[in-house]
Enzyme design. Structure first.
Site, PDB file in Angstrom:
ATOM      1  CD  GLU A 124       4.411  -0.937  13.326  1.00  0.00           C
ATOM      2  OE1 GLU A 124       3.142  -0.183  13.528  1.00  0.00           O
ATOM      3  OE2 GLU A 124       5.611  -0.481  14.235  1.00  0.00           O
ATOM      4  CB  SER A 173      -2.257  -8.862   6.791  1.00  0.00           C
ATOM      5  OG  SER A 173      -1.928 -10.173   6.925  1.00  0.00           O
ATOM      6  CD  GLU A 180       8.554   0.577  10.269  1.00  0.00           C
ATOM      7  OE1 GLU A 180       9.521   0.262   9.610  1.00  0.00           O
ATOM      8  OE2 GLU A 180       8.250   0.014  10.419  1.00  0.00           O
ATOM      9  CG  ASN A 190      -0.200   0.004   2.846  1.00  0.00           C
ATOM     10  OD1 ASN A 190       0.972  -0.624   2.277  1.00  0.00           O
ATOM     11  ND2 ASN A 190      -1.081   0.289   3.205  1.00  0.00           N
ATOM     12  CB  CYS A 244      -2.057   0.385   8.680  1.00  0.00           C
ATOM     13  SG  CYS A 244      -0.537   1.469   8.910  1.00  0.00           S
TER      14      CYS A 244
HETATM   15  P1  NAP Z   1       0.373  -9.225   3.308  1.00  0.00           P
HETATM   16  O1  NAP Z   1      -0.802 -10.039   2.618  1.00  0.00           O
HETATM   17  O2  NAP Z   1       1.103  -9.798   5.397  1.00  0.00           O
HETATM   18  O3  NAP Z   1       2.454  -9.008   3.193  1.00  0.00           O
HETATM   19  C1  NAP Z   1       3.413  -8.550   3.336  1.00  0.00           C
HETATM   20  C2  NAP Z   1       4.731  -8.944   3.403  1.00  0.00           C
HETATM   21  O4  NAP Z   1       4.451 -10.336   3.625  1.00  0.00           O
HETATM   22  C3  NAP Z   1       4.082  -9.103   1.696  1.00  0.00           C
HETATM   23  O5  NAP Z   1       5.504  -8.794   0.509  1.00  0.00           O
HETATM   24  C4  NAP Z   1       3.935 -10.512   1.317  1.00  0.00           C
HETATM   25  O6  NAP Z   1       4.726 -11.081   0.088  1.00  0.00           O
HETATM   26  C5  NAP Z   1       4.677 -10.912   2.753  1.00  0.00           C
HETATM   27  N1  NAP Z   1       4.710 -12.566   2.627  1.00  0.00           N
HETATM   28  C6  NAP Z   1       3.285 -13.605   2.748  1.00  0.00           C
HETATM   29  N2  NAP Z   1       3.421 -14.463   3.369  1.00  0.00           N
HETATM   30  C7  NAP Z   1       4.629 -14.042   4.100  1.00  0.00           C
HETATM   31  C8  NAP Z   1       5.576 -15.583   4.741  1.00  0.00           C
HETATM   32  N3  NAP Z   1       5.026 -16.705   5.187  1.00  0.00           N
HETATM   33  N4  NAP Z   1       6.565 -15.279   5.171  1.00  0.00           N
HETATM   34  C9  NAP Z   1       7.354 -14.365   4.533  1.00  0.00           C
HETATM   35  N5  NAP Z   1       6.912 -12.750   3.974  1.00  0.00           N
HETATM   36  C10 NAP Z   1       5.816 -13.368   3.602  1.00  0.00           C
HETATM   37  O7  NAP Z   1      -0.305  -7.833   3.614  1.00  0.00           O
HETATM   38  P2  NAP Z   1      -0.595  -6.636   2.495  1.00  0.00           P
HETATM   39  O8  NAP Z   1      -1.552  -7.471   1.748  1.00  0.00           O
HETATM   40  O9  NAP Z   1       0.728  -6.897   1.001  1.00  0.00           O
HETATM   41  O10 NAP Z   1      -0.942  -4.969   3.552  1.00  0.00           O
HETATM   42  C11 NAP Z   1      -1.284  -4.683   3.315  1.00  0.00           C
HETATM   43  C12 NAP Z   1      -1.178  -4.802   5.200  1.00  0.00           C
HETATM   44  O11 NAP Z   1      -0.218  -4.304   5.810  1.00  0.00           O
HETATM   45  C13 NAP Z   1      -2.539  -4.344   6.075  1.00  0.00           C
HETATM   46  O12 NAP Z   1      -3.202  -5.318   6.851  1.00  0.00           O
HETATM   47  C14 NAP Z   1      -2.188  -3.327   6.633  1.00  0.00           C
HETATM   48  O13 NAP Z   1      -3.248  -2.581   7.834  1.00  0.00           O
HETATM   49  C15 NAP Z   1      -1.030  -3.113   6.570  1.00  0.00           C
HETATM   50  N6  NAP Z   1      -0.197  -2.341   6.793  1.00  0.00           N
HETATM   51  C16 NAP Z   1       0.134  -2.436   8.013  1.00  0.00           C
HETATM   52  C17 NAP Z   1       0.972  -1.006   8.224  1.00  0.00           C
HETATM   53  C18 NAP Z   1       1.599  -0.466   9.616  1.00  0.00           C
HETATM   54  O14 NAP Z   1       2.996   0.107   9.771  1.00  0.00           O
HETATM   55  N7  NAP Z   1       1.278  -0.877  10.925  1.00  0.00           N
HETATM   56  C19 NAP Z   1       1.274  -0.479   7.134  1.00  0.00           C
HETATM   57  C20 NAP Z   1       0.976  -0.272   5.820  1.00  0.00           C
HETATM   58  C21 NAP Z   1       0.501  -1.609   5.837  1.00  0.00           C
HETATM   59  P3  NAP Z   1       3.241 -11.156  -1.206  1.00  0.00           P
HETATM   60  O15 NAP Z   1       4.070 -10.058  -2.269  1.00  0.00           O
HETATM   61  O16 NAP Z   1       4.029 -12.579  -1.713  1.00  0.00           O
HETATM   62  O17 NAP Z   1       2.748 -11.641  -0.588  1.00  0.00           O
END
Ligand code: NAP
Length: 480
Positions: A248, A227, A460, A150, A282
């Site tokens: 995060e 996530s 961060e 995002n 997020c």
């Molecule tokens: P995600 O599905 O959890 O993916 C995040 C990253 O983790 C991606 O690069 C993903 O690769 C990787 N990943 C997936 N499975 C993994 C595994 N088993 N081992 C290691 N890495 C793995 O999250 P998203 O859909 O990209 O992002 C949306 C989420 O991010 C939302 O929940 C949002 O709230 C959160 N977010 C939080 C913040 C914060 O600072 N708190 C900021 C921005 C976003 P792939 O590309 O293959 O899926």
């Protein structure tokens, strides 16, 4: 596939047999580019390269590290329009948001160029005569960075810049949906003169590349944003393999609106916080907790503003909200809209798919009223342009509802009462509190992070980033 963007491993652009096609969510016929998919062996090679480069980079003077980060920051700023456009094409946020995010990434590199030189230690008098106690900070080693889709350039920047500033080497895996912005950052770091192997880019699936980074004993620390489910899985694995880690994760951020709020301020905060960047933040203001005296006026005014928002191609002048990032995310958004209806939420406006000149994942921003905080729409993160209103009696109930969540990233309040603003600031169970502002929208030099299920580990951004990217050494010296 022609012109595949390669991974950067040990200073070499390394292609793979597999590549993924990066498609513009505003226009499914627009191919942003083809990007190599690393396998486990290439990920291992990147980790080895980072491990080999680490001692040299850790020993480099802070001036040298700072100069390279400064050059990278200047290059990003010089290319902000082109990078912003690339970002908007791959992620779907508007061009203004894309250029703004690229600008922020440049500023983050500039900030940490200075931080490299500002890292200091401490000296204490010992309890023992003749002994000096010196506290210094050292880099961790190879740091694995795993980022979501995002904020395709800002989140990589706010992890890469402090990691490098404090002397770590990096293996970075961007989200598979948006590799282009990270690839451009890698190119910029090479051109800025970063020695080979200090920064390595491995694009590909989380289940392959991400898992390999987290499992490797040569990786000392993991910084993850994404996530909750992925974060918890990574945290458990990182713990098992003895790594330092920070997570995060998601949010279900409340924006409280009190009877005494300025209506325009409150509506503006909700509109921006809940729906800008297509609600894919997020920190999005997804729960609007509104006291009954202002409730009806607030809902009517917000709905009116929402209906005036232009949802269209991210690059089109005048677009306020671009498309949802992918078909999977769009499905998830529509699923939650259906769930909210089934739970008894009243759809005030939006929530339907939209057709535009180009085929893309367009969704009209949705507002639900008459929802209860126990409903799934108020407990689970949707991560799209969907917000719901919970009507409450008074401030006390508003605070209780705001805090009644497993998340704790950001919380906001709109009020003209100093008493309530101050009380909320003290008692909101969140890492960040906003008064008369949207829950989203943070400064890059201030600490960022949450509590409860939203975050784990050190903050961060800003100077607080050193808590994660360095380790403390305490030396006792007896001079005789
Ligand atoms: P995600 O599905 O959890 O993916 C995040 C990253 O983790 C991606 O690069 C993903 O690769 C990787 N990943 C997936 N499975 C993994 C595994 N088993 N081992 C290691 N890495 C793995 O999250 P998203 O859909 O990209 O992002 C949306 C989420 O991010 C939302 O929940 C949002 O709230 C959160 N977010 C939080 C913040 C914060 O600072 N708190 C900021 C921005 C976003 P792939 O590309 O293959 O899926």
């Amino acid at each position: 596939m022609a012109d595949i963007h390669a991974n950067l491993i040990g200073g070499e652009w390394t292609t793979s047999t597999n590549a993924s096609r990066n498609i513009n969510p505003s226009d499914l016929s627009d191919v942003v580019g083809d990007y190599a998919q690393a396998d486990a062996a290439q990920t291992e090679a990147a980790i080895d390269a980072a491990a080999a480069a680490f001692p040299g980079w850790a020993a480099a003077s802070p001036q040298r590290r700072g100069d390279i980060l400064d050059a990278a920051g200047s290059a990003i700023l010089a290319r902000k329009d082109e990078l912003g456009r690339l970002l908007s094409r791959e992620e779907g946020k508007t061009l203004a948001e894309g250029v703004g995010e690229a600008t922020r990434a440049g500023q983050i590199f500039k900030y940490f160029a200075g931080e490299a030189l500002r890292l200091s230690g401490e000296r204490l008098d010992s309890t023992r005569p003749g002994v000096d106690v010196e506290i210094t900070r050292e880099p961790l080693g190879v740091v694995g960075l795993i980022t979501p889709w995002n904020f395709p350039i800002a989140i990589p920047a706010w992890k890469i810049a402090p990691a490098l500033a404090y002397g770590n080497s990096v293996v970075m895996k961007p989200a598979d949906a948006v590799p282009g912005s990270s690839w451009a950052l890698a190119e910029i770091l090479v051109q800025a003169g970063l020695p080979a192997g200090v920064f390595n880019l491995v694009m590909g699936r989380g289940s392959v590349v991400g898992e390999a980074i987290v499992a490797s004993p040569k990786v000392t620390a993991i910084s993850f944003t994404g996530s909750v489910s992925t974060g918890r899985r990574i945290g458990a694995r990182a713990f098992e393999t003895g790594k330092k880690f920070q997570l995060e994760m998601g949010g279900k951020n409340p924006l409280v609106v009190l009877d005494d709020a300025d209506l325009g301020t409150a509506v503006g905060a909700a509109l921006n916080g809940a729906f800008f960047s297509t609600g894919q933040r997020c920190t999005a203001s997804s729960r609007l907790v509104v006291t009954e005296g202002i409730h009806d006026r607030f809902v009517a005014a917000l709905a009116e503003k929402m209906q005036a928002l232009k949802v269209d191609h991210a690059l089109k002048p005048g677009t306020d909200i671009g498309p949802v990032v992918s078909s999977d995310q769009l499905e998830q958004d529509l699923r939650y809209i259906a769930i909210a209806r089934e739970e008894g939420g009243r759809l005030v406006t939006g929530g339907e798919r939209l057709s535009r000149e180009t085929e893309g994942y367009y969704l009209a921003p949705a507002l639900f009223a008459d929802t209860d905080n126990s409903m799934r729409i108020n407990r689970e993160e949707v991560f799209g342009p969907v917000a719901s209103v919970v009507r409450v009696r008074d401030y006390d109930e508003a605070l209780a509802v705001a805090n009644d969540t497993e998340f704790g990233l950001s919380a906001g309040i709109c009020t003209t009462s100093l008493k309530h603003a101050t009380h909320f600031k003290r008692h909101a169970q969140a890492g960040m509190v906003m008064v008369n502002l949207p829950t989203a929208g943070v400064d890059p030099h201030a600490p960022f992070g949450g509590r409860k299920g939203s975050s784990y580990g050190a903050r961060e951004q800003g100077s607080y980033a050193r808590e994660f990217y360095t380790t403390v050494k305490t030396a006792y010296v007896f001079g005789g």
